[in-house]
Design a protein around this motif. Structure first.
Motif, mmCIF file in Angstrom:
data_model
loop_
_atom_site.group_PDB
_atom_site.id
_atom_site.type_symbol
_atom_site.label_atom_id
_atom_site.label_comp_id
_atom_site.label_asym_id
_atom_site.label_seq_id
_atom_site.Cartn_x
_atom_site.Cartn_y
_atom_site.Cartn_z
ATOM 1 N N GLY A 24 43.398 50.496 93.145
ATOM 2 C CA GLY A 24 42.045 51.011 92.969
ATOM 3 C C GLY A 24 41.057 49.982 92.488
ATOM 4 O O GLY A 24 40.116 50.300 91.757
ATOM 5 N N PHE A 25 41.227 48.735 92.907
ATOM 6 C CA PHE A 25 40.380 47.646 92.397
ATOM 7 C C PHE A 25 38.957 47.740 92.939
ATOM 8 O O PHE A 25 37.985 47.657 92.197
ATOM 9 C CB PHE A 25 40.987 46.304 92.783
ATOM 10 N N ALA A 26 38.821 47.859 94.255
ATOM 11 C CA ALA A 26 37.498 47.884 94.885
ATOM 12 C C ALA A 26 37.074 49.318 95.163
ATOM 13 O O ALA A 26 37.887 50.146 95.605
ATOM 14 C CB ALA A 26 37.508 47.081 96.174
ATOM 15 N N GLU A 27 35.818 49.616 94.917
ATOM 16 C CA GLU A 27 35.250 50.934 95.188
ATOM 17 C C GLU A 27 34.220 50.800 96.304
ATOM 18 O O GLU A 27 33.296 49.986 96.211
ATOM 19 C CB GLU A 27 34.617 51.513 93.932
ATOM 20 N N ALA B 276 36.055 48.391 90.221
ATOM 21 C CA ALA B 276 36.265 49.526 89.329
ATOM 22 C C ALA B 276 36.054 49.118 87.874
ATOM 23 O O ALA B 276 36.368 47.993 87.472
ATOM 24 C CB ALA B 276 37.664 50.096 89.517
ATOM 25 N N LYS B 277 35.526 50.046 87.077
ATOM 26 C CA LYS B 277 35.146 49.749 85.703
ATOM 27 C C LYS B 277 36.300 49.200 84.865
ATOM 28 O O LYS B 277 36.122 48.274 84.066
ATOM 29 C CB LYS B 277 34.585 50.999 85.033
ATOM 30 N N LYS B 278 37.512 49.742 85.042
ATOM 31 C CA LYS B 278 38.612 49.265 84.190
ATOM 32 C C LYS B 278 38.908 47.792 84.424
ATOM 33 O O LYS B 278 39.304 47.077 83.500
ATOM 34 C CB LYS B 278 39.861 50.108 84.399
ATOM 35 N N TYR B 279 38.698 47.314 85.662
ATOM 36 C CA TYR B 279 38.916 45.897 85.949
ATOM 37 C C TYR B 279 37.709 45.052 85.536
ATOM 38 O O TYR B 279 37.883 43.895 85.129
ATOM 39 C CB TYR B 279 39.224 45.701 87.427
#
Length: 583
Positions: free
Chosen positions: A123-126, A211-214
């Motif tokens: 889920g790195f790129a949104e 993504a925000k977490k990254y």
């Protein structure tokens, strides 16, 4: 879960190298977890887009597009380097990052659950797509494998990237290294050409962010890239001549082998997935590996569901030429006894006191029920994939030497000192030519053995296959000492020789393993007369202990299965192996 043989799915592939232009998104510095921010810092990471607009093609005969939008993650100052490991199959996968304090490298542990496996950052790129009217038509995330060195973004960047070229997806991987070299870019597209997106012809606006977490984890600024997307619809019939014909053939052939790392030994079935251009489709095939389009560096599945088992009569006839013994309906044969060797190579054989390889087996996987050969009615087969890998600290190097006119080669294991100088060799068996489809190369005999054990661990059935072509198909643990992150012979086009070869060198590098998938002759047990119940598939490396190793006590791996069903309709249930729930 009950398993039966299914049709092989398409393989994930990654788009080729792309020159990266600067539409940079400003990034901050990485702050160390549970450490003062000033004590340890990571690279300056940026999300960039190579172009402000891109055209994607949807083919009428195979509609859908793949959202490789030309966005990249770049690293500056220092590389982005992650080590992904698990202590055992009972332990979860953990990640540490290499950061720097006063110019010295140190590690910091990333939060638990950052990754679930070794295929990349989930889920790195949104990605969000809107149409001309501003209506949202798509919202999705993409995983990110950093190991796809797409290109340099500065002329003073290192000439090559030191990091591996893919993220392993073998379910029994133990350790991996991921990285983006400083001054380099890695495509944020996961390379998964298994799930095309249905979009009507027209123009769209794509918004791609991290993504925000990254962003929080690696200090990446919240500045998404915007790319104009044009989707055009075309037909294979629009293409003319040989190119169009080749393109149609490539698109309809089904899933097939790949010429890069993680490809494994598989029966050849053509290529599919992301459509090659007509020029690519018409290009000559590379030796032994099929067409060379779609070669990339993203995560590659180690063992997709296989094609229906089919060993034709003419294939069996060819197999008989290499000494198949009667009664083996899986088309394989046992390795011959160690025979007297020819007087070659010259010089005195010796086993010096230097580092040696350490062969280990992975538990079997890709376990399915097969109907066996089409001309053997009423037979039931248990097919499986298997991998033997080298934990090091030295390469396994085996050379075969052929006496002119002979059908076999004399095989020798070679040894090297810490500086890479050859310091000895010893005879270790033979090599033989295997002409069967899915093989067509020289096999080193007696490399591994497959056995079906009863619940009490006593042998019930033994597969005839004990001869193998050695290739570094899977990165099993790149964190072990002396692991080679860039092995040469990663597929059958770079190893195992040709029918007219006078000599052959087969190498299993440190950290890499050799996978044989369940759709190849010999990768099965005849279970027609085997009662239902609990069994273990044993994969045993170096069964006769002819190869010299650092440790001979870790060569066996067991995988529990439960056989059920009725003759002709057998079933197999494959319990999870500790935390690894892969059939």
């Amino acid at each position: 879960m009950t398993r039966t043989r299914t049709t092989r799915l398409r393989r994930p592939l990654l788009a080729g190298t792309t020159a990266v232009a600067a539409l940079a998104v400003t990034a901050g510095l990485v702050a160390a977890t549970s450490e003062p921010a000033e004590a340890a810092t990571g690279p300056e990471l940026s999300l960039i887009a190579a172009t402000g607009s891109i055209t994607l093609t949807s083919w009428k005969e195979d509609p859908g597009v793949y959202l490789d939008l030309g966005t990249y993650l770049t690293a500056d100052g220092t590389p982005l380097e992650l080590k992904v490991t698990r202590k055992s199959y009972k332990d979860p996968v953990t990640v540490t990052q290499t950061v720097y304090e006063g110019g010295k490298a140190r590690t910091r542990t990333l939060p638990k659950g950052t990754v679930k496996d070794f295929s990349g950052l989930p889920g790195f790129a949104e990605i969000t797509l809107t149409d001309k009217a501003g209506k949202k038509v798509l919202s999705r995330t993409e995983d990110f494998c950093p190991n796809n060195a797409s290109g340099r973004v500065r002329p003073d960047a290192p000439a090559t990237s030191k990091y591996p070229e893919s993220c392993p997806t073998n379910p029994f991987t133990l350790g991996s290294v991921w990285g983006v070299e400083k001054g380099w870019a890695a495509n944020t597209y996961a390379g998964s050409y298994t799930d095309s997106v249905q979009l009507a012809a027209g123009t769209y606006t794509a918004r791609i962010g991290v993504a925000k977490k990254y962003r929080d984890l690696f200090g990446i600024a919240d500045k998404p890239a915007t790319v104009k997307v044009k989707v055009e619809e075309r037909s294979y019939e629009d293409e003319q001549g040989v190119a169009g014909s080749a393109l149609r053939s490539a698109q309809t052939a089904g899933a097939g082998e790949h010429s890069g790392h993680e490809a494994g030994h598989r029966a050849p079935t053509g290529h599919a997935g992301h459509a090659p251009t007509p020029a690519q489709a018409a290009a000559p095939a590379t030796s032994g590996a099929g067409p060379s389009y779609n070669v990339g560096h993203g995560p590659l599945k180690a063992a997709p569901p296989a094609l229906p088992w089919a060993v034709k009569k003419e294939q069996a006839a060819r197999s008989m030429r290499i000494g198949d013994t009667g009664g083996r309906t899986d088309g394989s044969r046992k390795a011959p006894a160690l025979e007297p060797l020819s007087k070659r190579p010259t010089g005195k054989a010796s086993v010096p006191d230097v580092p040696k390889p350490d062969l280990r087996s992975l538990p079997a996987y890709g376990i399915v029920i097969s109907d066996g050969e089409e001309d053997v009615p009423g037979k039931d087969y248990l097919a499986f994939s298997a991998n033997v890998w080298n934990a090091g600290p030295a390469q396994l190097v085996v050379d075969g030497f052929r006496t002119p006119g002979k059908d076999k080669m004399d095989a020798y294991q070679y040894f090297y000192d810490a500086k890479g100088k050859q310091v000895g060799y010893t005879p270790t068996g033979t090599m033989e030519w295997d002409p069967r489809p899915g093989h067509v190369h020289w096999h080193f005999t007696d490399f591994a053995s497959y056995r079906l054990l009863k619940a009490d661990k006593k042998e019930a059935v033994r597969s005839g296959k004990e001869a193998f072509c050695l290739a570094n198909t899977d990165a099993i643990d790149y964190t072990v000492k002396n692991a080679n992150w860039h092995p040469f012979n990663t597929d059958l086009a770079t190893a195992c020789g040709q029918e007219n070869s006078i000599s052959v060198r087969e190498v299993l590098d440190v950290g890499s393993g050799d996978t044989y998938t369940q759709d190849l002759p010999g990768q099965s047990f005849d279970i027609t007369g085997v009662p239902n119940g609990t069994y273990y598939i044993q994969v045993l490396a170096n069964p006769e202990k002819r190869l010299k190793e650092t440790n001979l006590d870790n060569n066996s791996a067991l995988r529990k299965i439960v056989l059920g069903g009725k003759p002709g309709k057998r079933t197999v249930t494959v319990p999870a192996h500790d935390l690894v729930n892969a059939n």
